[in-house]
Scaffold this motif. Sequence first.
Motif, short mmCIF file in Angstrom:
data_model
loop_
_atom_site.label_atom_id
_atom_site.label_comp_id
_atom_site.label_asym_id
_atom_site.label_seq_id
_atom_site.Cartn_x
_atom_site.Cartn_y
_atom_site.Cartn_z
N ALA A 4 0.84 -1.20 0.00
CA ALA A 4 0.00 0.00 0.00
C ALA A 4 0.87 1.25 0.00
CB ALA A 4 -0.91 0.00 1.21
N THR A 5 0.48 2.22 -0.79
CA THR A 5 1.19 3.50 -0.80
C THR A 5 0.21 4.59 -0.35
OG1 THR A 5 0.63 3.86 -3.11
CG2 THR A 5 2.74 2.83 -2.65
N PHE A 6 0.73 5.54 0.35
CA PHE A 6 -0.10 6.62 0.86
C PHE A 6 0.42 7.95 0.34
CE2 PHE A 6 -0.56 3.23 3.92
CZ PHE A 6 -1.93 3.23 4.16
N ALA A 7 -0.50 8.85 0.10
CA ALA A 7 -0.16 10.21 -0.31
C ALA A 7 -0.26 11.13 0.90
CB ALA A 7 -1.10 10.68 -1.41
#
Length: 92
Positions: A4-7
């Motif tokens: 998962a990548t988060f901004a």
Amino acid sequence: MSDATFACPDLTKFCRLDELGLAVTGQRLRPDRAVLACRVVEPDQWCRRCGREGVPRDTVTRELAHEPLGWRPTTLVVTVRRYRCTACGHRG
């Protein structure tokens, strides 16, 4: 969710104010309500009468109701720049 990548958090998008052409510049959370300070993203400096470009004359703030954030009533305090037409003198 191993990849998962988060901004970065963006309150403007979270509150869907980008759809209204506004950007959040500050917030004040109280136990009974939330207040969001906003500015207009794209200024409208064109005269409504003659169509020419105006010059900035001052700013005003407008308080608007917004959909609640959670259970708190939310108010938008929008700073709006006002202009004066150099050609016909109309103030908008």
